[in-house]
Design a protein around this motif. Structure first.
Motif, short mmCIF file in Angstrom:
data_model
loop_
_atom_site.label_atom_id
_atom_site.label_comp_id
_atom_site.label_asym_id
_atom_site.label_seq_id
_atom_site.Cartn_x
_atom_site.Cartn_y
_atom_site.Cartn_z
N GLY A 506 55.61 53.42 38.80
CA GLY A 506 56.94 53.66 39.29
C GLY A 506 57.78 52.50 39.23
N GLY A 507 57.17 51.35 38.93
CA GLY A 507 58.05 50.07 38.66
C GLY A 507 57.10 48.81 38.50
N VAL A 508 57.82 47.63 39.20
CA VAL A 508 56.94 46.35 39.41
C VAL A 508 57.39 45.57 40.46
CG1 VAL A 508 58.33 45.03 37.65
CG2 VAL A 508 55.93 44.64 38.07
N ASP A 509 56.59 45.32 41.24
CA ASP A 509 56.86 44.31 42.60
C ASP A 509 56.42 42.74 42.55
OD1 ASP A 509 57.96 46.88 43.99
OD2 ASP A 509 55.74 47.32 43.97
N LEU A 510 55.52 42.61 41.47
CA LEU A 510 54.74 41.35 41.82
C LEU A 510 54.36 41.13 40.36
CD1 LEU A 510 51.84 40.57 44.55
CD2 LEU A 510 52.08 39.53 42.23
N VAL A 511 54.62 40.08 39.88
CA VAL A 511 54.25 39.40 38.38
C VAL A 511 53.62 38.25 38.65
CG1 VAL A 511 55.26 38.58 36.44
CG2 VAL A 511 56.13 40.65 37.17
N VAL A 512 52.72 37.94 37.82
CA VAL A 512 51.66 36.85 37.80
C VAL A 512 51.88 36.42 36.48
CG1 VAL A 512 49.42 35.50 38.21
CG2 VAL A 512 50.20 37.55 39.69
N ASN A 513 52.74 35.50 36.15
CA ASN A 513 52.74 34.69 34.65
C ASN A 513 51.53 33.77 34.50
OD1 ASN A 513 55.07 35.53 33.30
ND2 ASN A 513 56.13 34.70 34.72
N ASN A 514 50.51 34.39 33.99
CA ASN A 514 49.35 33.61 33.83
C ASN A 514 48.87 33.15 32.42
OD1 ASN A 514 46.40 32.70 34.49
ND2 ASN A 514 45.96 34.45 33.64
N ALA A 515 49.48 34.02 31.44
CA ALA A 515 49.13 33.84 30.03
C ALA A 515 49.17 32.59 29.57
CB ALA A 515 49.84 35.07 29.19
N GLY A 516 48.29 32.09 28.93
CA GLY A 516 48.41 30.76 28.50
C GLY A 516 47.28 30.24 27.47
N LEU A 517 47.52 29.03 27.00
CA LEU A 517 46.40 28.48 26.06
C LEU A 517 46.30 26.90 26.19
CD1 LEU A 517 47.01 28.65 22.29
CD2 LEU A 517 48.73 29.19 24.12
N SER A 518 45.56 26.26 25.66
CA SER A 518 45.43 24.77 25.58
C SER A 518 45.53 24.10 24.29
CB SER A 518 44.56 24.30 26.64
OG SER A 518 45.08 24.78 28.03
N ILE A 519 45.85 23.02 23.94
CA ILE A 519 45.52 22.31 22.66
C ILE A 519 45.65 20.84 23.34
CG2 ILE A 519 46.41 21.53 20.60
CD1 ILE A 519 47.59 24.43 20.18
N SER A 520 44.71 20.24 23.15
CA SER A 520 44.48 18.78 23.46
C SER A 520 44.46 17.81 22.54
CB SER A 520 43.37 18.56 24.48
OG SER A 520 43.12 17.25 24.87
N LYS A 521 45.40 17.12 22.13
CA LYS A 521 45.62 16.16 20.92
C LYS A 521 46.70 14.87 21.38
CE LYS A 521 45.32 19.67 17.39
NZ LYS A 521 45.94 19.98 15.92
N PRO A 522 46.24 13.86 20.81
CA PRO A 522 47.04 12.49 20.96
C PRO A 522 48.28 12.97 20.47
CG PRO A 522 44.88 11.94 20.16
CD PRO A 522 44.94 13.48 20.10
#
Length: 690
Positions: A506-522
């Protein structure tokens, strides 16, 4: 309940265990076929004998489906068990139809042992009819005869003397007396059509009873098929939109209609574009038949007395359709209140709410609503049954449901109020729809599971379709969780994910922005591609998801929550982390910016700063763990312990800890909190907010 010992000198010779097993099997077979009865509709029974463990004397018993159960999934625990002699003795104290409700309470005094499930209002029908086995069902074909203007004549024409007619009477003790008397007066009858209601059949054996129920249903359907008119709903005046356009329009309208249907209390939605729905909604008889409402008590208890019907073209400009929906909703509420006030007495329960449970949109489909997804879906299924009933009645006669005053008497029946009071207390997130990005692993998976456990319906979104499917399937059925394949960097994917939430719940009430990734470099080794990828997924992705979700939340008018899973790296300046830390800082400031902007529509925006979530993490498993371990000079398998030891609390942070923080922000105890970033890092002093 356990086994019951049988006695040899009883009227009923079949061992009790066999009697119950046969009853369960018959019930499950009948209930599994929607042509026989609707979900949770109808009831079945068997009579048998057992030794009373207290007196050692034989006792004749009635096993009957209890109140609120479903035939298709019935188990022994769902049966009420009563002493037959005590139940039949109630005939002598029956005070009449004006005090009908008192008889249900009297059933409790007829219980054998602990009595099993709560007896339903139809218990008298099963106990008073002189037959070892009784089925009471709500088949569309049978109710078509029951609601036809000349149903009694058609029943005689179709069945001869094999099936008798019972004029409409509200379910209860008197109806049981009526059916028992008609059976006694018609020894050749195998069952009855109950005016305005359904069918009842009986037999000396479970097999015979089931066969007779199926015979009545099949004969009624054959009569309709052979004698009925070709277009019972008249001509099609509104053609369905093509499927892609239809579902796009449904997704756009769903949050708006859900918001209207939630004026009195939050509701979840279900969308159907079943061919029968589209045909009925596009027919020339739509307005007239919809206004008559449903008839079978099980139908309008879930669908309300009548649906709300949109009366503008399905492809009209969206703003025109929405404006008309708001006008119709206001009129519907006024009409429903007038209906309540016409028939309510000082003893009537309070009005439960004036919003529609069913909304028909010609060319698009049907939206149905309830306190949870299953209730919303079942309401739609019941209205689909009602369409089938109207089709059959109009094919062989004209549809003539029970009087509106009778509908009110059942809709606002104290016995129905008792059913509502028996429902468990709703969980904190009941009635809320959550979308979790990156939900296929780690923090996203734990969060999706926690939100569902607290009562929310969850859309599990992940770029990996199989991971999303596995997480959703592990949570439960499609009434609780659905998967969506979505790349948060793609606008079309994000829009499709929000649309999927609208069509599913029916819709949306609660969104969790969790998508992610990591790159660790100098710094010197960080490429433009590294920078762009991290910012595309986390900064851009969170922006796209929040923007699309906010549109749906504004259309609903029910407020909402947007949660960002940020990181302590959005605050803490660590080595070899410029691209990741900058993207996380971007997310952290989005929390503040959107909290300031969306507060006016009741949307709270908050964030969580985790650290060192190694176990179960998709990011760490994808190579980030090895790189961070190298930075800190520890073996990768000891990285979680290393992170724990550098914290103030010396505890490892798990995905479930982050999920708990999401619930803390959205579960109702912090309704006035927005713009907050909560550290969940076991105490990293360098990341303290200041």
């Amino acid at each position: 309940m356990g086994s019951l010992i049988t006695v040899a000198d009883s009227t009923y010779q079949t061992p009790a265990d066999e009697t119950v097993a046969a009853l369960i099997g018959r019930s499950n077979r009948l209930g599994a076929d929607p042509r026989n009865t609707n979900y949770a509709g109808g009831n079945t029974s068997a009579k048998g004998a057992a030794v009373d463990p207290v007196t050692g004397e034989p006792a004749e018993l009635l096993w009957v489906k209890g109140s609120g159960g479903d035939l298709g999934t019935l188990t022994e625990a769902g049966l009420a068990v009563l002493r037959l002699d005590a139940l039949r003795a109630l005939v002598g104290v029956y005070p009449g139809v004006d005090r009908e409700d008192e008889m249900v309470a009297a059933f409790d005094f007829c219980a054998f042992g602990k009595g099993g499930a709560a007896p339903s209002i139809d218990t008298a029908m099963h106990g008073l009819v002189e037959a070892a086995h009784v089925d009471h069902l709500h088949p569309d074909a049978g109710i078509a005869f029951a609601t036809a203007a000349d149903g009694e004549k058609l029943t005689a024409e179709c069945f001869g003397g094999r099936v008798a007619w019972v004029p409409w009477r509200r379910p209860g003790f008197q109806l049981g007396l009526d059916i028992a008397a008609i059976k006694a007066a018609n020894p050749g009858a195998i069952g009855v059509i109950l005016g305005g209601h359904g069918i009842t059949a009986w037999g000396d054996t479970s097999e015979e009873c089931e066969a007779r129920s199926l015979e009545i249903i099949a004969a009624a359907q054959k009569f309709i098929d052979e004698r009925g008119t070709a277009q019972p709903f008249g001509k099609i005046v509104v053609e369905p939109l093509p499927e892609t356009e239809r579902r796009a329009r449904a997704a756009a309208l769903a949050p708006v209609i859900r918001g209207l249907a939630s004026t009195d209390k939050p509701q979840l939605g279900h969308y159907s574009d079943h061919p029968a729905v589209l045909e009925f909604a596009g027919s020339e008889k739509l307005a007239a038949l919809a206004a008559l409402g449903t008839s079978c008590p099980d139908h309008f208890l879930r669908t309300k007395v009548r649906p709300m019907v949109l009366d503008v073209a399905p492809d009209a400009p969206l703003e025109v359709v929405i404006a008309r929906l708001r006008e119709l909703h206001e009129a519907y509420r006024a009409e429903y209140r007038a209906y309540y006030e016409r028939y309510a007495t000082p003893d009537s329960p309070p009005m439960r709410g004036a919003d529609p449970a069913i909304v028909l949109v010609p060319g698009v489909g049907m939206f149905s609503y309830g306190a949870d997804k299953q209730t919303a879906r079942v309401a739609g299924e019941f209205y689909l049954n009602a369409i089938g009933v109207m089709r059959g009645a109009e094919a062989i006669s004209s549809y003539a449901p029970i009087a509106e005053s009778e509908k009110f008497r059942i809709e606002y029946w104290e016995l129905e109020e008792a059913k509502l009071r028996r429902r468990p207390r709703p969980k904190p997130l009941a009635g809320r729809i959550a979308l979790v990005t990156g939900g296929g692993s780690g923090i996203g998976r734990a969060t999706a599971r926690r939100l569902a456990a607290e009562g929310a319906c969850v859309v599990v979104a992940d770029r990996d379709a199989q991971s999303a499917k596995a997480v959703a399937g592990g949570i439960g059925s499609a009434d609780v969780a659905v998967p969506v394949a979505a790349d948060v960097t793609a606008e079309d994917d994000v829009a499709a994910a929000i649309a999927a939430a609208a069509l599913a719940f029916g819709g949306v009430d609660l969104v969790v922005n969790n998508a992610g990734l990591s790159i660790s470099k100098p710094l010197a080794e960080t490429t433009v591609a590294d920078w762009d990828l991290l910012h595309d997924v986390m900064a851009r992705g969170s922006f796209l998801v929040s923007r699309e979700a906010a549109k749906a939340m504004e259309a609903q008018g029910m407020g909402g929550d947007i949660i960002y899973i940020v990181s302590k790296n959005g605050v803490f300046a660590g080595p070899s982390n410029v691209a990741y830390g900058a993207a996380k800082a971007d997310q952290a400031h989005q929390v503040r910016l959107l909290a300031a902007e969306l507060g006016g529509i009741g949307v709270r925006v908050n964030g969580i700063n985790p650290d060192g979530v190694v176990r179960g993490s998709g990011i760490f498993a994808g190579g980030w763990g090895a790189k961070r371990a190298a930075v800190y000079g520890v073996p990768e398998e000891e990285l979680g312990a290393y992170y724990a030891q550098r914290t103030l609390l010396k505890q490892e942070v798990l995905p479930e800890h982050i999920a708990a923080a999401v619930f803390a922000l959205t579960g109702g105890d912090l309704p006035l909190t927005t713009g907050l970033l909560i550290p969940v890092d076991a105490g990293v002093a360098a990341a303290f907010l200041r």
